[in-house]
Design an enzyme around this catalytic site. Structure first.
Site, PDB file in Angstrom:
ATOM      1  N   SER A 110      -1.502  -6.833   2.499  1.00 42.01           N
ATOM      2  CA  SER A 110      -2.806  -6.216   2.172  1.00 42.01           C
ATOM      3  C   SER A 110      -2.832  -5.818   0.724  1.00 42.01           C
ATOM      4  CB  SER A 110      -2.607  -5.099   3.283  1.00 42.01           C
ATOM      5  OG  SER A 110      -3.851  -5.203   3.805  1.00 42.01           O
ATOM      6  N   HIS A 165      -9.357   6.395  -4.935  1.00 42.15           N
ATOM      7  CA  HIS A 165     -10.274   6.569  -5.750  1.00 42.15           C
ATOM      8  C   HIS A 165     -10.242   8.965  -5.962  1.00 42.15           C
ATOM      9  CE1 HIS A 165     -11.970   3.749  -3.737  1.00 42.15           C
ATOM     10  NE2 HIS A 165     -11.841   3.826  -2.554  1.00 42.15           N
ATOM     11  N   CYS A 172      -0.120  -5.395   6.349  1.00 42.12           N
ATOM     12  CA  CYS A 172       0.182  -6.287   7.967  1.00 42.12           C
ATOM     13  C   CYS A 172       1.498  -6.159   8.571  1.00 42.12           C
ATOM     14  CB  CYS A 172      -0.338  -7.298   7.868  1.00 42.12           C
ATOM     15  SG  CYS A 172       0.363  -8.780   6.534  1.00 42.12           S
TER      16      CYS A 172
END
Length: 120
Positions: A67, A72, A87
């Site tokens: 995944s 940020h 996952c």
């Protein structure tokens, strides 16, 4: 009606407060640390996309076969947001998600401002 106990995976999201601004403005160090974590946890990197802003804050998405890891940074607010999702297709990766997130918290020497766990 049949119930399905399969859980696609754990998605962990955190907002962190970081005092060391160099960690919020050094994308190279973050990528290097992340590559080491990916190897340590035997994950498979598909690709990395990054954007550096004028103040050296950064947005980075690491696509994994399992995944993703996304960050940020906002050095002007001493904060970052991070999400880690793996996952469970071939194995239960729940603990790996928790461990990887904790390793990032330690790397940033961060205080947790917000923390969410979403079982997909």
């Amino acid at each position: 009606m049949t119930t399905n106990d399969y859980s696609p995976g754990l998605h962990k999201l955190v907002t962190l407060e970081v005092q060391d601004l160099t960690k919020l403005t050094s994308s190279e160090n973050f990528i290097s640390f992340s590559k080491n974590l990916i190897a340590k946890y035997q994950l498979e990197k598909v690709g990395i996309s990054e954007h550096i802003f004028e103040n050296n804050s950064f947005t980075i998405a690491i696509c994994l076969k399992e995944s993703h890891i996304c960050i940020h940074t906002w050095p002007e607010f001493n904060q970052l947001t991070l999400d880690v999702y793996l996952c469970n297709y071939l194995q239960d990766n729940t603990q790996k998600v928790k461990d990887i997130t904790q390793e990032y918290i330690s790397y940033f020497e961060a205080k947790i401002l917000k923390e969410f766990e979403i079982n997909r």
